[in-house]
Motif scaffolding. Structure first.
Motif, short mmCIF file in Angstrom:
data_model
loop_
_atom_site.label_atom_id
_atom_site.label_comp_id
_atom_site.label_asym_id
_atom_site.label_seq_id
_atom_site.Cartn_x
_atom_site.Cartn_y
_atom_site.Cartn_z
N ILE A 189 1.07 -1.22 0.07
CA ILE A 189 0.20 -0.21 -0.03
C ILE A 189 1.05 1.27 -0.22
CG2 ILE A 189 -1.84 1.16 1.12
CD1 ILE A 189 -2.72 -1.32 2.74
N ILE A 238 -1.11 8.10 -1.96
CA ILE A 238 -1.59 7.40 -0.77
C ILE A 238 -2.78 6.46 -0.75
CG2 ILE A 238 -2.19 7.59 1.81
CD1 ILE A 238 -0.61 10.16 1.98
N GLY A 239 -2.67 5.20 -0.51
CA GLY A 239 -3.91 4.31 -0.44
C GLY A 239 -3.84 3.59 -1.61
N SER A 240 -3.08 3.71 -2.79
CA SER A 240 -3.24 2.95 -3.78
C SER A 240 -2.46 1.61 -3.43
CB SER A 240 -2.81 3.44 -5.13
OG SER A 240 -1.92 4.67 -4.90
N LEU A 241 -3.12 0.43 -4.34
CA LEU A 241 -2.21 -0.84 -3.93
C LEU A 241 -1.12 -0.95 -5.16
CD1 LEU A 241 -4.89 -3.58 -3.16
CD2 LEU A 241 -3.13 -2.80 -1.74
N LEU A 261 -2.86 -1.84 -8.80
CA LEU A 261 -3.85 -2.54 -8.80
C LEU A 261 -5.26 -2.05 -8.54
CD1 LEU A 261 -2.71 -5.68 -6.73
CD2 LEU A 261 -2.89 -5.75 -9.23
N MET A 298 -8.62 -6.46 -1.57
CA MET A 298 -7.50 -7.07 -1.04
C MET A 298 -7.79 -8.21 0.35
SD MET A 298 -3.87 -5.77 0.25
CE MET A 298 -4.48 -4.99 1.79
#
Lengths: 282, 194
Positions: B69, B75-78, B110, B115
């Motif tokens: 992550i 911020i916060g994207s996989l 992704l 997840m």
């Protein structure tokens, strides 16, 4: 060590699913995880689990001199420190916001609600009273530690037996459990805590007994503590999500139904455990 | 196939000895000691030895594909990335393309999906082409999966209910959870509302 906040795909997926009233573990929005109670060999030791969330409660009692302000009452002290065993983000000595909320709630639900009759803990007024110590160990956090902890605490109080005490004049004889059967505590009522999680989108329904991800993504939490006789002990609302009075009453009614179910489960578990115990009295 | 605990001496001897995860050789003497609790395995010709264990905490090692992550900028994207550099004293380094072909090969951000967390041995099972779970799920639900060996699996399918079903199946088969076998899982999958 704070874990990273949930990733964007997790956040979007959970909110999307909740809009369609779907939860990740397949539960309905107003369905609680079935609690499982397992009792230890000692009286007053119980482990309560809601799904993967587990809390262990332990009670011991000792005789002390009462405080001068309240010479007729016994004392109940609650110790509920969350250790990194529950999850790696908790640290001992640095109470997280959740730990403070849990400590305050436990205090209100178990002590200030007068669930336990403190006057029955008095042995000799002004000189000797029972001091009960309730210790809660948070073993695993999979969401909703608060409800689990409150349940473990009240069940431990109901399960515990204190030694029988005979008072002749000024002399106190404490009979060990092998001589005389220990005596249950005087519990007035059995409060249960039921938590609701609200989400940022106002059209999404709240869910009961949030899982870890639901708790992290919630915009607000409301906890209602009440007993099966429809008596409210505590209503606590965190987060500032606006709630109409009619909705609030509707959710409290849902909580009443859950409290009645929990009461049945708890009574059955206590009865089953008690029948399996062999208390020998010579 | 014996069970070893950390600190146990392992009788591994070969001219071209290769030690896999869970085993270490002390610099002074040629004795091989296990560093993990698990089952001791070795290859047929006894040149490769390793300890198979289960845990939930991942220790980075180079050339492994993981899901992470992002904590700065986006911020916060996989992301699905490969570890290029991992040292126990430094932060690990990731790269989002295949080093040999210099192409993305499925690495990178992704988008969408969900997840799921699982134990490390579950990830290894999912990567094994002979394991029953993913082909079984794929035959009933069209899905896309990215498996990170750090205990995270990204899943994506068209319907929310399908994604939830896949996530629950992974949790059910996880040896840490219930460790369901194929038959029990088929019954479980049939009982889900999908």
């Amino acid at each position: 060590m704070r874990p990273p906040s949930p990733s964007i795909p997790e956040k979007e997926f959970v909110f999307d699913a909740l809009k369609h009233s779907l939860r990740l573990d397949g539960r309905l929005p107003l369905e609680m995880r079935t609690p499982a109670l397992s009792f230890g060999t000692e009286l007053g030791c119980v482990e309560c689990s809601l799904g993967k969330t587990r809390v262990l409660a332990n009670i011991d009692a000792k005789m002390v001199k009462p405080t001068p302000e309240r010479p007729f009452e016994g004392m109940l002290s609650i110790h509920s420190e969350i250790s990194p065993m529950a999850a790696s983000e908790y640290e001992i000595g640095r109470p997280s916001e959740e730990e403070v909320t849990i400590t305050r709630m436990l205090d209100k639900v178990l002590r200030r609600s007068d669930a336990l009759d403190k006057e029955s803990l008095c042995i000799i007024a002004g000189q000797r009273v029972w001091h009960l110590r309730l210790t809660l160990h948070f073993l695993a956090d999979a969401g909703n530690l608060l409800d689990c902890a409150c349940m473990a605490g009240i069940v431990a109080l109901k399960h515990f037996r204190r030694p029988e005490v005979e008072v002749v004049g000024d002399e106190v004889t404490v009979h060990p459990p092998t001589e005389r059967a220990p005596v249950p505590l005087a519990i007035h009522h059995t409060p249960f805590c039921i938590s609701f999680a609200f989400f940022p989108d106002p059209s999404t329904q709240p869910v009961i007994d949030p899982s870890l991800l639901e708790q992290r993504l919630s915009a607000g939490l409301m906890s209602v503590a009440l007993n099966a006789q429809r008596e409210l002990c505590v209503v606590q609302k965190l987060g500032g999500v606006p709630l109409a009075p009619d909705d609030l009453l509707a959710y409290i009614n849902v909580a009443v139904a859950k409290a009645k179910e929990l009461d049945v489960i708890v009574e059955e578990a206590l009865k089953k455990d008690w029948s399996g115990r062999h208390v020998e009295v010579r | 196939m014996s069970v070893v605990v950390p600190g146990e001496h392992v009788p591994a001897q070969h001219v071209n000895l290769k030690l896999g995860p869970g085993l270490t050789q002390s610099s002074s003497s040629p004795t091989v000691i296990s560093t993990r609790a698990g089952t001791l395995n070795h290859s047929a010709n006894r040149s490769k030895w390793w300890v198979e264990s289960n845990s939930r905490r991942y220790v980075p090692a180079p050339q492994e594909s993981v899901i992470g992550i992002v904590t700065q900028k986006a911020i916060g994207s996989l992301v699905y990335a490969r570890i290029s550099l991992a040292h126990k004293d430094m932060e690990p380094e990731l790269e989002c393309f295949d080093a040999q072909t210099r192409k993305s090969e499925g690495f990178g951000e992704l988008k969408g999906g969900f997840m799921v967390r699982c134990s490390l041995s579950m990830c290894r099972k999912l990567l094994d082409p002979n394991h029953f779970l993913l082909p079984l799920l794929g035959s009933q639900i069209p899905l896309e999966v990215a498996v990170g060996v750090n205990g995270r699996v990204w899943i994506s399918s068209k319907e929310l209910k399908h994604t939830i079903a896949i996530s629950r199946c992974i949790e059910a088969v996880d040896p840490d959870g219930e460790g369901m076998e194929e038959k029990a899982l088929r019954t479980f999958l049939g009982s889900l509302d999908a």
